[in-house]
Design an enzyme around this catalytic site. Structure first.
Site, PDB file in Angstrom:
ATOM      1  N   HIS A 135     -73.434 -13.081  61.423  1.00  0.00           N
ATOM      2  CA  HIS A 135     -73.915 -11.883  60.731  1.00  0.00           C
ATOM      3  C   HIS A 135     -75.406 -11.731  61.060  1.00  0.00           C
ATOM      4  O   HIS A 135     -76.092 -12.729  61.306  1.00  0.00           O
ATOM      5  CB  HIS A 135     -73.720 -12.108  59.226  1.00  0.00           C
ATOM      6  CG  HIS A 135     -73.997 -10.932  58.359  1.00  0.00           C
ATOM      7  ND1 HIS A 135     -75.265 -10.583  57.968  1.00  0.00           N
ATOM      8  CD2 HIS A 135     -73.164 -10.041  57.769  1.00  0.00           C
ATOM      9  CE1 HIS A 135     -75.196  -9.519  57.177  1.00  0.00           C
ATOM     10  NE2 HIS A 135     -73.938  -9.168  57.044  1.00  0.00           N
ATOM     11  N   ASP A 212     -73.574 -20.695  56.769  1.00  0.00           N
ATOM     12  CA  ASP A 212     -73.557 -19.424  56.056  1.00  0.00           C
ATOM     13  C   ASP A 212     -72.194 -19.321  55.356  1.00  0.00           C
ATOM     14  O   ASP A 212     -71.171 -19.089  55.994  1.00  0.00           O
ATOM     15  CB  ASP A 212     -73.759 -18.294  57.082  1.00  0.00           C
ATOM     16  CG  ASP A 212     -73.504 -16.910  56.493  1.00  0.00           C
ATOM     17  OD1 ASP A 212     -73.023 -16.807  55.350  1.00  0.00           O
ATOM     18  OD2 ASP A 212     -73.768 -15.919  57.209  1.00  0.00           O
ATOM     19  N   GLN A 215     -68.880 -15.726  53.199  1.00  0.00           N
ATOM     20  CA  GLN A 215     -67.477 -15.306  53.169  1.00  0.00           C
ATOM     21  C   GLN A 215     -66.522 -16.419  52.769  1.00  0.00           C
ATOM     22  O   GLN A 215     -65.374 -16.147  52.435  1.00  0.00           O
ATOM     23  CB  GLN A 215     -67.048 -14.767  54.547  1.00  0.00           C
ATOM     24  CG  GLN A 215     -67.738 -13.486  54.954  1.00  0.00           C
ATOM     25  CD  GLN A 215     -67.345 -12.292  54.084  1.00  0.00           C
ATOM     26  OE1 GLN A 215     -66.291 -12.282  53.445  1.00  0.00           O
ATOM     27  NE2 GLN A 215     -68.188 -11.277  54.035  1.00  0.00           N
ATOM     28  N   LYS A 238     -69.972 -11.823  46.525  1.00  0.00           N
ATOM     29  CA  LYS A 238     -68.785 -11.971  47.385  1.00  0.00           C
ATOM     30  C   LYS A 238     -67.721 -12.816  46.686  1.00  0.00           C
ATOM     31  O   LYS A 238     -66.650 -13.034  47.234  1.00  0.00           O
ATOM     32  CB  LYS A 238     -69.153 -12.665  48.700  1.00  0.00           C
ATOM     33  CG  LYS A 238     -70.312 -12.055  49.454  1.00  0.00           C
ATOM     34  CD  LYS A 238     -69.860 -11.115  50.515  1.00  0.00           C
ATOM     35  CE  LYS A 238     -71.013 -10.751  51.432  1.00  0.00           C
ATOM     36  NZ  LYS A 238     -70.775  -9.499  52.136  1.00  0.00           N
ATOM     37  N   CYS A 376     -72.398  -5.600  60.603  1.00  0.00           N
ATOM     38  CA  CYS A 376     -73.637  -6.402  60.753  1.00  0.00           C
ATOM     39  C   CYS A 376     -73.440  -7.548  61.743  1.00  0.00           C
ATOM     40  O   CYS A 376     -73.991  -8.644  61.574  1.00  0.00           O
ATOM     41  CB  CYS A 376     -74.128  -6.946  59.414  1.00  0.00           C
ATOM     42  SG  CYS A 376     -74.670  -5.669  58.291  1.00  0.00           S
TER      43      CYS A 376
HETATM   44  N1  PMP Z   1     -73.270 -13.673  56.170  1.00  0.00           N
HETATM   45  C1  PMP Z   1     -72.041 -13.138  56.159  1.00  0.00           C
HETATM   46  C2  PMP Z   1     -70.959 -13.790  56.962  1.00  0.00           C
HETATM   47  C3  PMP Z   1     -71.783 -12.002  55.397  1.00  0.00           C
HETATM   48  O1  PMP Z   1     -70.557 -11.467  55.389  1.00  0.00           O
HETATM   49  C4  PMP Z   1     -72.827 -11.430  54.652  1.00  0.00           C
HETATM   50  C5  PMP Z   1     -72.596 -10.169  53.845  1.00  0.00           C
HETATM   51  N2  PMP Z   1     -71.885  -9.174  54.506  1.00  0.00           N
HETATM   52  C6  PMP Z   1     -74.079 -12.024  54.686  1.00  0.00           C
HETATM   53  C7  PMP Z   1     -74.261 -13.146  55.451  1.00  0.00           C
HETATM   54  C8  PMP Z   1     -75.227 -11.491  53.904  1.00  0.00           C
HETATM   55  O2  PMP Z   1     -74.976 -11.628  52.547  1.00  0.00           O
HETATM   56  P1  PMP Z   1     -75.881 -10.854  51.474  1.00  0.00           P
HETATM   57  O3  PMP Z   1     -75.956  -9.434  51.929  1.00  0.00           O
HETATM   58  O4  PMP Z   1     -75.136 -11.038  50.200  1.00  0.00           O
HETATM   59  O5  PMP Z   1     -77.203 -11.537  51.480  1.00  0.00           O
END
Ligand code: PMP
Length: 418
Positions: A135, A212, A215, A238, A376
């Site tokens: 991401h 990370d 998910q 999430k 993203c």
């Molecule tokens: N890493 C992953 C794999 C994600 O799916 C997301 C959110 N789409 C993020 C990081 C970022 O998370 P947040 O926007 O809650 O900080």
């Protein structure tokens, strides 16, 4: 919250989905004249009543600033806030409660590590390894750090199924590798990465590893000690909790050696006109008034997940993924994006000849919420040679009936758009 009965018939764990759905008021509404089908859970999950009521109760009966007050409300607020830290410690199986640092979420957690551990330990010529499926929040902070330090970001390749190629990863590891930052579960592909192996291999070369977990936290059992993670980031929203709250887990000895992230109240021991001393963990990394209310409500989300059990959630979501994968594969012109052996309930696909955005708009007109675009993960989309995908992501409250509605919507859209 009403207790949720889990029938445990030898291997089969069955959830009472109708009962679960009653816990989520937002699901019971019409959108564009149709019953809402919410399949955008990888972007954010909906919140059960216990979380919504938890927030309400906090502001009606508890609200005060934490840690420094001596009055009753301040003590109540502090106790509630710190109770969530304890819940999170158990949720991820951290060894010490002070290894759990409250942040705004995964993005801030990763930026914290880049700005502290990264600035302190990564020098010109050092290498940071990230995977092809990261991401943006696990890419950009490392680009920023690399630009500042003259370090190099290297990319771990993936195969056509969307799985990390471990042999290629091993080849990239060397004494120059200072950090490996890898996603536990890909938000764009659904792939579950073999993080334990990834971490073991990195450690052989003396590199630290950040996982990370944005998910993975709602789908998989998280055990930071078992996988050996040096850092682990997650977001409350999430996992059925509020937005704007999450954590960074870090091994105590690493966090202790790191400089503070932001300066301000709470993170200090003593301040003079000429300097300051740093507070102990975890407060050293929690400058300013934190998001107390959402932290307090996050505890209810954790308890909600625990009351159902990750095994039961996983089984239900896997059933949904199998059903959806089978159903969608019967449609013409569908290409699945992300077919890893180990996946969570994320179904990414391309409808040949149709722009994903058009498909998303048409489905929305039928009350079906999916996500379309690059998720993203622009470098991943480039690697796959596509501009984006359509993504349906399932949570514990989704049903096969909803998947049927989605498939009907897809058929309709396909007729109109092709
Ligand atoms: N890493 C992953 C794999 C994600 O799916 C997301 C959110 N789409 C993020 C990081 C970022 O998370 P947040 O926007 O809650 O900080």
């Amino acid at each position: 919250m009403e207790a949720i009965k889990i029938k445990n018939i030898t291997k089969e764990i069955k959830l009472d989905i109708n009962k679960i759905r009653k816990d989520f008021p937002i699901l019971h509404q019409d959108v564009n004249g149709k019953s809402l089908v919410y399949f955008d859970n990888a972007a954010t999950t909906q919140k059960p009543l216990v979380v919504i009521n938890g927030l309400d109760d906090y502001y009606k009966g508890i609200n005060a600033n934490i840690h420094r007050g001596i009055h009753t409300l301040a003590e109540r607020a502090t106790a509630s806030f710190e109770a969530t830290r304890d819940s999170l410690k158990t949720f991820i199986n951290a060894k010490h409660r002070e290894e759990v640092i409250f942040t705004r979420g995964t993005t801030e957690s990763i930026n914290l590590v880049a700005a502290t551990f990264g600035r302190q330990n990564i020098k010109a010529g050092d290498e940071i390894l990230i995977s092809s499926m990261e991401h943006h929040s696990n890419i950009v902070p490392w680009h920023m750090l690399a630009a500042e330090k003259g370090a190099v970001v290297k990319i771990i390749p993936i195969n056509e199924q969307g799985e990390i190629i471990l042999e290629e990863y091993e080849k990239l590891l060397s004494s120059k590798t200072k950090l490996v930052a890898v996603v536990h579960v890909s938000n764009a592909l659904g792939t579950i990465n073999p993080v334990k192996t990834i971490i073991e291999l990195a450690h052989k070369h003396g590199a630290k590893v950040l996982i990370d977990g944005a998910q993975s936290s709602s789908h998989l059992d998280i055990d930071v000690q078992a996988i050996g993670a040096d850092f682990f980031a997650l977001s409350g929203h999430k996992m059925y909790g509020p937005t704007g709250i999450g954590i960074l887990y870090g091994k105590k000895e690493l966090l202790e050696a790191m400089p503070p992230y932001q300066g301000g109240g709470e993170m200090i021991g003593e301040v003079t006109y000429t300097g300051f001393t740093v507070n102990e963990l975890p407060y050293k990394f929690e400058a300013g008034t934190p998001n107390i209310a959402d932290a307090v409500a996050l505890k209810y989300a954790i308890e909600y997940i625990q009351s159902i059990g990750k095994a039961a959630i996983r089984k239900h979501e896997n059933d949904l993924l199998s059903y959806a994968t089978k159903s969608i594969s019967q449609l013409e012109g569908i290409r699945l994006i992300g077919t890893a052996k180990e996946k969570v309930s994320i179904l990414s696909f391309v409808m040949e000849g149709v722009h994903h955005q058009d498909l998303g708009i048409l489905l929305d007109q039928n009350g079906i919420a999916i996500r379309t675009g690059h998720h993203c993960t622009q470098p991943l989309m480039n690697r796959l040679g596509i501009s984006g995908t359509s993504r349906a992501s399932f949570a514990l409250y989704n049903t096969t009936e909803e998947i049927d509605i989605f498939i009907e919507g897809m058929k309709k859209a396909s007729k109109m758009l092709r």
